[in-house]
Design a protein around this motif. Sequence first.
Motif, PDB file in Angstrom:
ATOM      1  N   ARG A  71      48.215  44.060  47.592  1.00  0.00           N
ATOM      2  CA  ARG A  71      49.572  43.727  47.159  1.00  0.00           C
ATOM      3  C   ARG A  71      49.547  42.477  46.279  1.00  0.00           C
ATOM      4  O   ARG A  71      50.299  42.376  45.299  1.00  0.00           O
ATOM      5  N   TYR A  72      48.704  41.526  46.584  1.00  0.00           N
ATOM      6  CA  TYR A  72      48.573  40.312  45.780  1.00  0.00           C
ATOM      7  C   TYR A  72      48.102  40.653  44.364  1.00  0.00           C
ATOM      8  O   TYR A  72      48.619  40.129  43.377  1.00  0.00           O
ATOM      9  N   ARG A  73      47.124  41.565  44.262  1.00  0.00           N
ATOM     10  CA  ARG A  73      46.623  41.956  42.939  1.00  0.00           C
ATOM     11  C   ARG A  73      47.657  42.776  42.170  1.00  0.00           C
ATOM     12  O   ARG A  73      47.722  42.710  40.939  1.00  0.00           O
ATOM     13  N   TRP A  74      48.466  43.553  42.892  1.00  0.00           N
ATOM     14  CA  TRP A  74      49.402  44.466  42.238  1.00  0.00           C
ATOM     15  C   TRP A  74      50.633  43.762  41.699  1.00  0.00           C
ATOM     16  O   TRP A  74      51.077  44.017  40.585  1.00  0.00           O
ATOM     17  N   THR A  75      51.203  42.838  42.461  1.00  0.00           N
ATOM     18  CA  THR A  75      52.474  42.239  42.073  1.00  0.00           C
ATOM     19  C   THR A  75      52.311  41.248  40.927  1.00  0.00           C
ATOM     20  O   THR A  75      51.284  40.570  40.819  1.00  0.00           O
ATOM     21  N   SER A  76      53.326  41.171  40.095  1.00  0.00           N
ATOM     22  CA  SER A  76      53.333  40.209  38.985  1.00  0.00           C
ATOM     23  C   SER A  76      54.344  39.091  39.221  1.00  0.00           C
ATOM     24  O   SER A  76      54.478  38.195  38.403  1.00  0.00           O
ATOM     25  N   GLN A  77      55.040  39.157  40.350  1.00  0.00           N
ATOM     26  CA  GLN A  77      56.060  38.144  40.657  1.00  0.00           C
ATOM     27  C   GLN A  77      55.402  36.925  41.298  1.00  0.00           C
ATOM     28  O   GLN A  77      54.694  37.040  42.301  1.00  0.00           O
ATOM     29  N   LEU A  78      55.669  35.752  40.722  1.00  0.00           N
ATOM     30  CA  LEU A  78      55.026  34.521  41.159  1.00  0.00           C
ATOM     31  C   LEU A  78      55.363  34.190  42.612  1.00  0.00           C
ATOM     32  O   LEU A  78      54.479  33.812  43.392  1.00  0.00           O
ATOM     33  N   VAL A  79      56.637  34.344  42.983  1.00  0.00           N
ATOM     34  CA  VAL A  79      57.049  34.023  44.353  1.00  0.00           C
ATOM     35  C   VAL A  79      56.349  34.925  45.355  1.00  0.00           C
ATOM     36  O   VAL A  79      55.845  34.480  46.390  1.00  0.00           O
ATOM     37  N   GLU A  80      56.287  36.219  45.034  1.00  0.00           N
ATOM     38  CA  GLU A  80      55.628  37.166  45.931  1.00  0.00           C
ATOM     39  C   GLU A  80      54.133  36.890  46.009  1.00  0.00           C
ATOM     40  O   GLU A  80      53.536  36.972  47.085  1.00  0.00           O
ATOM     41  N   LYS A  81      53.520  36.538  44.881  1.00  0.00           N
ATOM     42  CA  LYS A  81      52.095  36.210  44.885  1.00  0.00           C
ATOM     43  C   LYS A  81      51.808  35.012  45.777  1.00  0.00           C
ATOM     44  O   LYS A  81      50.835  34.989  46.537  1.00  0.00           O
ATOM     45  N   THR A  82      52.670  34.005  45.688  1.00  0.00           N
ATOM     46  CA  THR A  82      52.489  32.808  46.512  1.00  0.00           C
ATOM     47  C   THR A  82      52.581  33.153  47.992  1.00  0.00           C
ATOM     48  O   THR A  82      51.781  32.698  48.807  1.00  0.00           O
ATOM     49  N   ALA A  83      53.586  33.986  48.330  1.00  0.00           N
ATOM     50  CA  ALA A  83      53.762  34.387  49.727  1.00  0.00           C
ATOM     51  C   ALA A  83      52.568  35.207  50.214  1.00  0.00           C
ATOM     52  O   ALA A  83      52.084  35.020  51.332  1.00  0.00           O
ATOM     53  N   MET A  84      52.074  36.106  49.361  1.00  0.00           N
ATOM     54  CA  MET A  84      50.931  36.937  49.735  1.00  0.00           C
ATOM     55  C   MET A  84      49.675  36.090  49.946  1.00  0.00           C
ATOM     56  O   MET A  84      48.903  36.325  50.871  1.00  0.00           O
TER      57      MET A  84
END
Length: 402
Positions: free
Chosen positions: A143-156
């Motif tokens: 999920r971290y590699r897939w998402t492009s949203q910064l907030v979601e990446k930080t949470a992941m």
Amino acid sequence: MYIAQKRPDFTGTVDQIRAYQQISSLLKRNYCVYCLFQENDSIFLVEGEEVVRRGMESIYAKKTGPLYFAMLKSYLFKRYPLSTSLHSFPEIRRTVKHIMQEVRFDIIHIQSNMVHNFPDIDSWTEPVVVDYMDAISLSLERRYRWTSQLVEKTAMRGGLGRVRKYQSYLKGCTANGIVSSEADRNHLAPVTIEKLDVIPNYVDDSLFLTDIHIPKKTAVVFAGPLNQPEYADAAIRLVKDIFPALKLAFPGLECWIAGSDLSAEVKKLARVEGVVLIEEPEAAHKHVWEAAAYVCPLRFGYGQKTSILEAAALGCPIILSHIANEGIEFTSGKEVLLADTDEQFISKTKLMLSDRIKRLLMANQARSFVRTFFSEKRIIDQLVHVYTKVEKQVECNERERA
């Protein structure tokens, strides 16, 4: 004794269903099973028969009081994942110690998110099997590699660190472990490969009794626990990126999305023409059985997907991603069609919808595959074998110490 995160329930979450399956099958073989779990700020010890009957009678019950401090300590100070911290019950340690002073068990089967409650688990005289259930870190990485949203990446990234920390804690335990799929075991190999056995979830035998030769309706279906991020993402992807092209080719086509606890974003899918949401659990199997194809465009996730196995048992032809197939290992072109890009899903679903003979042949082969490798008898044979192996190891260690 089975130590579960929550009360085992065949209509519950993945961990509840897994526990229910294992307990009910062991009872059928005349094993005596007790289950310990926490619910509504209380600890319960119940007989396995009571779990299966979904009754409320317990052998032992004790009020734990508020658990906020224990949860916060686990999450903020020990930095364990939220899924683990929510199952922090200090009182359960004293309860288990008291029970084990009164009764000796052949096996203690404990779900992995409960292990941190027992720092003395390595000193238990009873054989212990830890049920890892899944490789959450694998899903978070994807999920971290897939998402492009910064907030979601930080949470992941933060969540991934917590999961890895807890996996390191589990690595220090000497107990043997089981996991639901070969894919999960391979991912957890750096943790404890030599002590992990694969024990999948099984498919209820009743699903194989359905007639797969009935005329299918002009519909594609996707079913599963839509409260989980990977399933919600797959449902949205199916409706927004795949279904419109299918609808152009087959004007009367419907898209059925079956699951409970739908998020607001998933509920919005009902606004799309031809999309039907099915939220009643008892109706999900009926719609999967009637649909012309089960389309599963998962982009991330992990482990064995029981909803896909159930679709195969019900005789619904399947198109799925490689990630969704990891914990099952269907052969592409024989039991299922594999796809990853939107274009591949569209073309392969069109092929399945336009060829009734292909649908019937692949549905038969997928059903046979699941009946062979994911039947109740086969899976519980494997579980009992693990129990026996662990018991012999403990006996051998005791003789060496003596």
